[in-house]
Motif scaffolding. Structure first.
Motif, mmCIF file in Angstrom:
data_model
loop_
_atom_site.group_PDB
_atom_site.id
_atom_site.type_symbol
_atom_site.label_atom_id
_atom_site.label_comp_id
_atom_site.label_asym_id
_atom_site.label_seq_id
_atom_site.Cartn_x
_atom_site.Cartn_y
_atom_site.Cartn_z
ATOM 1 N N SER A 198 -14.587 32.410 5.196
ATOM 2 C CA SER A 198 -13.536 32.408 6.003
ATOM 3 C C SER A 198 -12.480 31.545 5.173
ATOM 4 O O SER A 198 -12.714 30.708 4.583
ATOM 5 N N GLU A 223 -9.294 31.395 7.055
ATOM 6 C CA GLU A 223 -8.117 31.226 8.144
ATOM 7 C C GLU A 223 -7.885 29.764 8.226
ATOM 8 O O GLU A 223 -8.551 28.974 7.846
ATOM 9 N N THR A 226 -11.630 29.537 16.985
ATOM 10 C CA THR A 226 -11.380 30.502 16.178
ATOM 11 C C THR A 226 -10.994 30.297 14.900
ATOM 12 O O THR A 226 -10.640 29.020 14.658
ATOM 13 N N GLY A 227 -11.168 31.226 13.907
ATOM 14 C CA GLY A 227 -10.702 30.762 12.583
ATOM 15 C C GLY A 227 -12.046 30.234 11.685
ATOM 16 O O GLY A 227 -12.012 30.827 10.578
ATOM 17 N N ALA A 229 -14.273 33.034 10.464
ATOM 18 C CA ALA A 229 -13.592 34.183 10.110
ATOM 19 C C ALA A 229 -14.284 34.854 8.792
ATOM 20 O O ALA A 229 -13.259 35.455 8.047
ATOM 21 N N ASP A 258 -16.658 37.127 6.308
ATOM 22 C CA ASP A 258 -16.823 38.956 6.263
ATOM 23 C C ASP A 258 -18.049 38.970 5.637
ATOM 24 O O ASP A 258 -18.385 38.353 4.681
ATOM 25 N N HIS A 262 -10.697 40.061 7.775
ATOM 26 C CA HIS A 262 -9.811 38.800 7.902
ATOM 27 C C HIS A 262 -9.249 38.744 6.531
ATOM 28 O O HIS A 262 -9.510 38.883 5.553
ATOM 29 N N SER A 305 -11.368 25.552 6.573
ATOM 30 C CA SER A 305 -11.208 26.587 7.639
ATOM 31 C C SER A 305 -12.584 25.837 8.634
ATOM 32 O O SER A 305 -13.235 26.808 9.089
#
Length: 896
Positions: free
Chosen positions: A120, A122, A128-129, A132, A134, A156, A374
């Motif tokens: 992540s 973000e 949230t975030g 994130a 992948d 993302h 993050s």
């Protein structure tokens, strides 16, 4: 597809285009694009661009472009400039082609077809975030260019090294050749496998293996990789492994020292991940590890620790090496130093050899080049209970960014230095609740350019570079040196501030003096955005009236000249009305070219009748009045606070009727100074004193008793009274050095600490205790008893509270005039041969008291039947120093 077209006909005609493909066997026929195009009007040319994904044409054999018109006159259509052009169709920051260095690409080349983790990147929120990240399948790797092609664009936003190497997204291969995988046959999805190195001294090497779905939630000791009570393992290696989808924890070192935990990966795990478990594990190497997607453990399945507030790296003892690690995306946080100040946990809590072992004060191994980003709460957490080694320790080159709350939260910690690093896009980059924390060579970014450019309105939040709490009762302020601020209210007024000083609680008084120097900013930064004194105190009933912050070289002040930021209150500004002061946009005033120091006056020896007195400070020309602190609790009802420049001052006290109270003696008050500022001429201890009347009564008799402030010597007979003292030699309590004497509180609440017999009868009027290592171990209360002979009953002389002193003495040093102490003074006119001392409670609710040394002050007399004609305070009236024993006689008539 780029195409130009027209229909040779009047009117408006809108064509449609379809792209049809099939593979080499003419199977798998499908339409990959179908669009209505802009119209051709009255035979004029029109053009269009039609995007399609070339990945939808594997093993291409037949590629058809079919254009249809709404009339049968398509034979009159004309076409031109038909071309197929490659374009980057991936959303910005969401690539399907990643680049790593060629060496890594060469290492990963055999991993084509396996999963790749992209962490992540973000700006995390609580919900949230932080999740994130992948995962995608590796389709190809170019070992020359380092290009990695993945199966589909990432979902993302990601940051690349080309954009900013400080914030680049991490990638890791989720594949190992050796796999341990728990079967999914248990109806409880939180129960997996586990592995353990159990009670063995043999060298271990666990390297290059994957552990999928390991850990058994709610079951103590059931973890993916677990060293259990195995002693020294400095030759053992846990390296380059993968723990994925863990049900409980990851890499757990328990009761084992020295394990080399290096270059491992943990992904999608529950509970604390990398850790030393019980507070006794030391010399472990945590180097180059990655943790991503760390989740909280459900409270109903905890195993006795704080896994419901899981952090990726969890340290119960800091005497380990922590270097080059990354915490990327976590439900709550990245690194937590949850040291155990009351001793180890688990089985070691009852081991005798650990009875005096305090993980909270163990030295730091190292903390260097670590990264956290993050996460949903705090990047690094230094609290509950905090970390307080006796020696200074340093975090080097730390990066913390895009965390929801704090980049780092410092509380309950001392002797800390942060040297080098970058903090960015956190709500609060650094939140410090401690006094003498040193921050130097840091870059603090409110909102980074990458975040601002991506979505300006949504990433404008009222962030703070350093949020420094003005904690009361401290003698040393924070030091900020060579700090660079940027990204403050850039393009938007987000309410961002470089440094914020605020008062959170309503206890005691502020004495520390923060220093600021060598501050740098990016071009265009408004100086008013650099420092703010919050008005938050107005929410509480007891204001802090003496907040001062020294800008030693003028690099942060409104005018560019050296000076002080000062709370906008008459208490602080009383002696600098003529100075050049500028009101800023907070609750502070910047006053240039002044030199100030905090002074705290207490009247512990004054009776209740003077609680509402007004203190007046005079320099012989001007006077400023000060009311006592508004808090009327026993600990604070005698306190007054002032901010003073260099001058000669007298202190006077006036009652509620405006009459001067001459009954207050020098022995009734204490004057304590905040730490010395860097400016050239601050007020010193000899510049202020109590205005007192001439002495009115002297001791009776032709040979008055001799006062001494060092009645006890190291040759006086002394015995332990308590049954569970840490040190077998009670002389440590009176050896006239700061070597510590310790005793359990659970023991001396019912049994005295020690008894001592001075060299001759004495009349004791003062108890002085020299401080040890830890403020929390200082005695808070005392009881002193005396008796004439061994067969006599003990008589209570005095009991009550002791003064407080936050300054520590260096251990094992001789007692001198400058040694720090706490004390009690009391009236006593009766002589005794033997004394018994109690310390029923301490400052921090700890399980033992530790003191550097204990001393009595009073009079040597010729026999136990001698009594003083009047009750003398410890600082007694005198006319010559020979009346003061080993002390000296002040010119205004009292001993010290």
């Amino acid at each position: 597809l780029k195409i130009t077209y027209r229909l040779f006909s009047d009117g408006e005609h809108r064509p449609e285009v379809m792209i049809h493909v099939s593979d080499r066997d003419n199977d798998n026929q499908r339409v990959i694009a179908y669009e209505s195009l802009p119209p051709s009007i009255n035979g004029a040319w029109a053009s269009a661009n039609v995007q399609f994904d070339s990945r939808d044409i594997p093993d291409l054999n037949d590629f058809n472009i079919i254009i249809s018109w709404p009339t049968s006159a398509d034979a009159n259509a004309g076409y031109d400039d038909i071309s197929i052009l490659p374009i980057d169709t991936n959303p910005p920051g969401k690539p399907d082609l990643l680049f790593v260095d060629p060496a890594t690409a060469g290492c990963w080349a055999p991993k084509v077809g396996t999963a790749l983790l992209v962490t992540s990147n973000e700006v995390a929120q609580l919900k949230t975030g932080w999740d994130a990240e992948d995962t995608a399948t590796i389709e190809s790797i170019n070992v020359t260019t380092g290009a990695i092609k993945v199966s589909f664009p990432l979902n993302h936003y990601k940051t690349t090294e080309a954009q900013d190497p400080r914030f680049a997204t991490e990638v890791a291969v989720l594949h190992r050749s050796t796999v341990f995988e728990a079967e999914e046959d248990n109806p409880l999805d939180y129960i997996g496998g586990h592995s353990i190195v159990l009670h063995t001294a043999a060298e271990q090497r666990i390297s290059g293996a994957a552990f999928f779905r390991f850990g058994q939630q709610g079951k103590l000791g059931k973890y993916p990789i677990h060293f259990h009570m195995s002693g020294d393992h400095s030759s053992s290696v846990v390296s380059k492994n993968l723990v994925q989808d863990s049900k409980q924890r990851c890499y757990v070192i328990h009761g084992t020292d020295g394990v080399n935990v290096t270059y491992n990966v943990a992904y999608n795990t529950t509970g604390h991940c990398y850790m030393n478990e019980n507070g006794v594990e030391e010399d472990i190497q945590f180097i180059g590890n990655l943790g991503a997607l760390t989740k909280r453990q459900p409270e109903e399945r905890l195993i006795g620790e704080s896994d419901h507030r899981a952090y990726t790296f969890w340290f119960t003892n800091a005497n380990v090496r922590i270097e080059g690690n990354v915490a990327a995306g976590a439900n709550l946080g990245g690194y937590w130093f949850e040291t155990f100040e009351r001793g180890p946990h688990g089985p070691y809590a009852s081991w005798p050899e650990y009875s005096d072992f305090n993980p909270k004060i163990r030295p730091l191994g190292s903390f260097k080049d670590n990264v956290v980003h993050s996460v949903g709460e705090r990047g690094i957490r230094m609290y509950d209970p905090g970390y307080a080694p006796e020696e200074e320790f340093t975090f080097y080159n730390t990066r913390a960014y895009k965390n929801n709350d704090h980049g780092i939260f410092i509380h309950g910690t001392k002797n800390m230095v942060m040297d080098g690093g970058v903090f960015a896009d956190n709500k609060v980059n650094i939140r410090n609740f401690n006094d003498r924390t040193i921050f130097r060579n840091l870059e603090l970014i409110g909102t980074s350019d990458l975040v601002r450019e991506r979505d300006p309105p949504n990433y404008c939040r009222d962030s703070t570079g350093i949020q420094q709490r003005i904690n009361p009762g401290w003698n040393q302020g924070a030091i900020l040196d060579n700090i660079t601020f940027s990204g403050l209210n850039k393009g938007y007024d987000c309410g961002q501030t470089g440094i914020t000083f605020y008062h959170l609680t309503n206890v005691k008084l502020f004495q520390g003096n923060p220093y600021i120097s060598n501050i740098k900013t990016e071009t265009g930064t408004d100086r008013k955005d650099l420092l703010r004194i919050e008005c938050r105190w107005s929410e509480y009933p007891y204001k802090m009236k003496n907040i001062i912050v020294e800008d030693h070289d003028g690099t942060i002040g409104l005018t560019g000249s050296p000076g002080f930021y000062i709370i906008n209150d008459t208490t602080a500004l009383g002696w600098i009305q003529d100075a050049s002061c500028t009101l800023d946009h907070s609750c502070g005033v910047y006053c240039e070219n002044v030199c100030l120091r905090n002074v705290q006056v207490q009247t512990p020896g004054c009776s209740d009748s003077c609680y509402n007195h007004t203190m007046v400070i005079s320099n012989g020309v001007d006077t400023v009045s000060y009311e006592r602190h508004e808090d009327q609790s026993d600990e604070k009802k005698h306190l007054y606070e002032a901010v003073l420049p260099k001058d000669s001052f007298e202190i006077l006290f006036y009652d509620q009727n405006g009459n001067l109270d001459e009954s207050i003696l020098p022995s009734d008050i204490t004057i304590q100074f905040g730490d010395r500022p860097l400016c050239s001429s601050p007020i010193e201890e000899g510049d202020i004193g109590l205005k007192t009347p001439a002495p009115t009564q002297a001791p009776t008799g032709t040979n008055p008793p001799i006062y001494s402030n060092t009645i006890l010597t190291s040759t006086d007979p002394i015995i332990n009274v308590g049954s569970s003292n840490f040190n077998s030699d009670p002389l440590l309590a009176i050896d006239q050095s700061t070597s510590e004497y310790k005793v359990h509180t659970t023991d001396f609440r019912n049994t005295a600490c020690f008894s001592v017999t001075p060299s001759q009868p004495t009349i004791v009027q003062e108890l002085k205790i020299y401080t040890g290592r830890a403020r929390r171990k200082d005695p808070r209360t005392y009881k002193l008893e005396g008796r004439a002979g061994l067969n006599d009953e003990w008589t209570l002389i005095s009991e009550g509270g002791l003064t407080k002193n936050d300054i520590r003495n260096e251990v094992d040093m001789p007692i001198t005039e400058t040694s720090q102490h706490i004390m009690a003074m009391f009236e006593n006119t009766i002589a005794y041969n033997e004394y018994r001392v109690w310390f029923p409670t301490n400052r921090g609710n700890q399980y033992y008291v530790a003191v550097g040394d204990v001393q009595f002050g009073g009079f040597f007399v010729s026999g136990i039947n001698v009594q003083l004609a009047i009750p003398y305070p410890t600082s007694s009236f005198c006319s010559a120093s020979n009346q003061c024993g080993s002390g000296y006689c002040h010119g205004d008539g009292y001993c010290e």
